[in-house]
Scaffold this motif. Structure first.
Motif, mmCIF file in Angstrom:
data_model
loop_
_atom_site.group_PDB
_atom_site.id
_atom_site.type_symbol
_atom_site.label_atom_id
_atom_site.label_comp_id
_atom_site.label_asym_id
_atom_site.label_seq_id
_atom_site.Cartn_x
_atom_site.Cartn_y
_atom_site.Cartn_z
ATOM 1 N N UNK A 14 0.847 -1.197 0.000
ATOM 2 C CA UNK A 14 0.000 0.000 0.000
ATOM 3 C C UNK A 14 0.885 1.252 0.000
ATOM 4 N N UNK A 15 1.971 1.199 0.755
ATOM 5 C CA UNK A 15 2.906 2.328 0.792
ATOM 6 C C UNK A 15 3.581 2.506 -0.562
ATOM 7 N N UNK A 16 4.006 1.379 -1.164
ATOM 8 C CA UNK A 16 4.653 1.450 -2.476
ATOM 9 C C UNK A 16 3.694 1.988 -3.527
ATOM 10 N N UNK A 17 2.435 1.583 -3.441
ATOM 11 C CA UNK A 17 1.438 2.027 -4.412
ATOM 12 C C UNK A 17 1.260 3.543 -4.360
ATOM 13 N N UNK A 18 1.339 4.100 -3.164
ATOM 14 C CA UNK A 18 1.219 5.553 -3.027
ATOM 15 C C UNK A 18 2.417 6.271 -3.644
ATOM 16 N N UNK A 19 3.587 5.630 -3.559
ATOM 17 C CA UNK A 19 4.793 6.247 -4.122
ATOM 18 C C UNK A 19 4.798 6.175 -5.645
ATOM 19 N N UNK A 20 4.276 5.077 -6.177
ATOM 20 C CA UNK A 20 4.314 4.857 -7.626
ATOM 21 C C UNK A 20 3.012 5.238 -8.312
ATOM 22 N N UNK A 21 1.997 5.585 -7.518
ATOM 23 C CA UNK A 21 0.693 5.983 -8.042
ATOM 24 C C UNK A 21 0.043 4.882 -8.878
ATOM 25 N N UNK A 22 0.149 3.648 -8.418
ATOM 26 C CA UNK A 22 -0.503 2.566 -9.144
ATOM 27 C C UNK A 22 -0.224 1.212 -8.530
ATOM 28 N N UNK A 23 -1.082 0.221 -8.892
ATOM 29 C CA UNK A 23 -0.951 -1.134 -8.366
ATOM 30 C C UNK A 23 -0.393 -2.106 -9.402
ATOM 31 N N UNK A 24 -0.243 -1.653 -10.655
ATOM 32 C CA UNK A 24 0.100 -2.587 -11.711
ATOM 33 C C UNK A 24 -1.162 -3.176 -12.315
ATOM 34 N N UNK A 25 -1.031 -3.787 -13.478
ATOM 35 C CA UNK A 25 -2.213 -4.247 -14.205
ATOM 36 C C UNK A 25 -2.432 -5.758 -14.169
ATOM 37 N N UNK A 26 -1.403 -6.530 -13.833
ATOM 38 C CA UNK A 26 -1.519 -7.987 -13.940
ATOM 39 C C UNK A 26 -2.580 -8.575 -13.017
ATOM 40 N N UNK A 27 -2.819 -7.931 -11.866
ATOM 41 C CA UNK A 27 -3.762 -8.472 -10.893
ATOM 42 C C UNK A 27 -5.111 -7.756 -10.901
ATOM 43 N N UNK A 28 -5.395 -7.010 -11.957
ATOM 44 C CA UNK A 28 -6.642 -6.261 -12.015
ATOM 45 C C UNK A 28 -7.875 -7.155 -11.927
ATOM 46 N N UNK A 29 -7.765 -8.386 -12.410
ATOM 47 C CA UNK A 29 -8.903 -9.306 -12.372
ATOM 48 C C UNK A 29 -9.330 -9.632 -10.950
ATOM 49 N N UNK A 30 -8.445 -9.392 -9.975
ATOM 50 C CA UNK A 30 -8.728 -9.721 -8.581
ATOM 51 C C UNK A 30 -9.137 -8.489 -7.764
ATOM 52 N N UNK A 31 -9.162 -7.324 -8.397
ATOM 53 C CA UNK A 31 -9.481 -6.102 -7.665
ATOM 54 C C UNK A 31 -10.976 -6.011 -7.365
ATOM 55 N N UNK A 32 -11.296 -5.670 -6.126
ATOM 56 C CA UNK A 32 -12.663 -5.385 -5.751
ATOM 57 C C UNK A 32 -12.912 -3.888 -5.846
ATOM 58 N N UNK A 33 -14.170 -3.510 -5.699
ATOM 59 C CA UNK A 33 -14.515 -2.094 -5.734
ATOM 60 C C UNK A 33 -13.905 -1.367 -4.546
ATOM 61 N N UNK A 34 -13.891 -2.042 -3.417
ATOM 62 C CA UNK A 34 -13.265 -1.499 -2.221
ATOM 63 C C UNK A 34 -12.736 -2.648 -1.373
ATOM 64 N N UNK A 35 -11.890 -2.331 -0.426
ATOM 65 C CA UNK A 35 -11.331 -3.367 0.444
ATOM 66 C C UNK A 35 -12.424 -3.908 1.358
ATOM 67 N N UNK A 36 -12.543 -5.236 1.487
ATOM 68 C CA UNK A 36 -13.551 -5.811 2.391
ATOM 69 C C UNK A 36 -13.286 -5.428 3.833
ATOM 70 N N UNK A 37 -14.344 -5.412 4.636
ATOM 71 C CA UNK A 37 -14.188 -5.051 6.042
ATOM 72 C C UNK A 37 -13.619 -6.190 6.878
#
Length: 210
Positions: A43-66
């Motif tokens: 999460x920290x790295x994502x803030x530095x690079x402004x992105x999560x990468x595209x390879x795992x987009x199929x696993x992304x949810x709309x928001x983080x589960x509680x």
């Protein structure tokens, strides 16, 4: 459902409540700590690079589960009754993903879906008896269609490398325990045996994958 915007609640699993387990397998406790640490770092790295990468987009949810990672892993184990070794092998898959696709990060938006998909595939490889995709989807709080797609996506991302030798399995057990020791989180674990000794299917891995 984890797949629907604005609603991250897990569906109740149809049927009677499974009997309470005497104790949560220590691999779940260790793995949850390791995954929480990985997600926090990414999460920290994502803030530095402004992105999560595209390879795992199929696993992304709309928001983080509680639901926390620890509770999610406990839920999967409680309802699917998969062998504890499946969680180690599932972690092997996640680590292989990280090495094959270093630009894509395991973060709070995808970690739960990755875990349920990886554990399900590991169960199909390791366990003689296992539940089907539809049941895993209900346990994991995703649609059956989404889990089917994620399973196929994961297999292609791994280039279908889903076998794990006993030597590799054992090395990951050591790695997970080392992570716990470095972070001082083992004092609360009642079972102090080496982790690979506490996983009953581990002894059969060497005969399955050499």
């Amino acid at each position: 459902m984890l797949t629907v915007a604005g609603d991250d609640e897990l569906d109740p699993v149809v049927g009677p409540e499974p009997p309470t387990e005497a104790a949560t397998p220590r691999v779940l406790t260790i793995l949850s700590h390791v995954m929480e640490k990985l997600v926090a770092r990414n999460e920290w790295l994502a803030k530095q690079t402004m992105g999560f990468g595209k390879s795992l987009e199929a696993f992304h949810g709309v928001r983080a589960p509680s639901i926390s990672i620890a509770k999610y892993l406990e839920r999967i184990y409680k309802y699917t009754k998969c062998s504890p070794a499946c969680f180690v092998v599932g972690y092997v898959y996640i680590d292989r993903l990280a090495h094959r696709h270093p630009g894509s990060l395991v973060v709070s938006l995808n970690v739960h879906r990755l875990l349920v998909t990886c554990v399900m595939i590991a169960s199909k490889i390791l366990d003689d008896v296992h539940y089907n995709n539809e049941f895993y989807a209900r346990v994991g709080g995703v649609s059956n269609a989404d889990l089917n797609k994620m399973e196929l996506e994961l297999l292609f991302l791994l280039d279908f490398r889903v076998t794990v030798s006993f030597r590799v399995f054992e090395s990951y057990c050591f790695h997970l325990e080392k992570e716990m020791l470095l972070n001082g989180n083992v004092s609360s674990l009642k079972d102090n045996r080496p982790m690979q000794e506490s996983l009953s299917p581990a002894s059969s891995l060497s005969s399955l994958y050499v």
